[in-house]
Design a protein around this motif. Sequence first.
Motif, PDB file in Angstrom:
ATOM      1  N   ALA A  73       0.843  -1.187   0.000  1.00  0.00           N
ATOM      2  CA  ALA A  73       0.000   0.000   0.000  1.00  0.00           C
ATOM      3  C   ALA A  73       0.882   1.242   0.000  1.00  0.00           C
ATOM      4  N   ASN A 112      -0.921  -2.219 -10.453  1.00  0.00           N
ATOM      5  CA  ASN A 112      -1.736  -1.416  -9.542  1.00  0.00           C
ATOM      6  C   ASN A 112      -3.111  -2.080  -9.478  1.00  0.00           C
ATOM      7  N   THR A 114      -5.620  -1.277  -7.435  1.00  0.00           N
ATOM      8  CA  THR A 114      -6.662  -0.416  -6.887  1.00  0.00           C
ATOM      9  C   THR A 114      -7.737  -0.227  -7.960  1.00  0.00           C
ATOM     10  N   ASP A 151      -3.023   3.827  -2.883  1.00  0.00           N
ATOM     11  CA  ASP A 151      -3.138   2.797  -3.918  1.00  0.00           C
ATOM     12  C   ASP A 151      -2.406   1.528  -3.462  1.00  0.00           C
ATOM     13  N   THR A 152      -2.902   0.396  -3.941  1.00  0.00           N
ATOM     14  CA  THR A 152      -2.299  -0.889  -3.593  1.00  0.00           C
ATOM     15  C   THR A 152      -1.646  -1.504  -4.828  1.00  0.00           C
TER      16      THR A 152
END
Length: 279
Positions: A73, A112, A114, A151-152
Amino acid sequence: MPPHHVISSLAAMLAAPATPVLSANRVRAARPALWSDLPSVAVGMSLSDAGTVAPSRFQREGDQIVHHVGRFAAQAGTNGWSADLRSLDLTPLPVKHKPPANLGDVDISVTNVTGTPKTYQLVATPATADEYRFDFVRARVVFGAPQESGDTFEIAHWTLSWREPMRWERLQGALLLELWSVSATEAAGLAERLQDRLSESALPRAYGFLKLAPQRVESAESLQHTSGVGGPFSVWRQRLEYAFAHEFTGGGEAADGAAIHRIAVTIDDATPDSLTIGH
């Protein structure tokens, strides 16, 4: 090395194709309990004194290259992220190149995840937020522009699974073999096949036996056998003894892989000097 490794190796060798002497489940450290257990080989063992047995010795490292997939994260200045969210230091270490056999894989991939997952592009000189380069020396992902906080990212890379060293361990002594069968003819045939198998030149070595030499052969005898499980039954038994030396590869268990922060070193017993590496 536990003695049961010797017995299981012997059982596998006697059951080896293309001309098995007996199936592996008929070779064990137990005398037959029922008539249906025949024919069988009961294995006992007499071990040499510890002083005459070679100690364990290092064979090779047991560490293994594994593919690790982690989630990170984006948080400025924490969990490996830089303060400007333009780089991320990967864990776990070390970072390795992909194994040559894994032709379809890459050294590292960044996605990414997210919302709708978006795969980032690995380039030599990143210029946008969805491009990155990878610094192998520092194990660092460097993006072309700062990432959005929160964002993850799913990042896959190759690393080592830390393992204990692989070791050769050896036992030696005498194998005490009891051949059990239903008739004198079967007893003679079993004894011949077993002796021929143990005297082969290459096969025993493939199963870890460095030495298998006949020491004693007793005459076959007919007797009534009672095991305590069922009633007595007639059997033929012959006892053989072989001198043996057996090596087994042990170790390789998973280690915790934690970083070493401090090592206390004492030079020797005669001097009080010591030093510490790390803190």
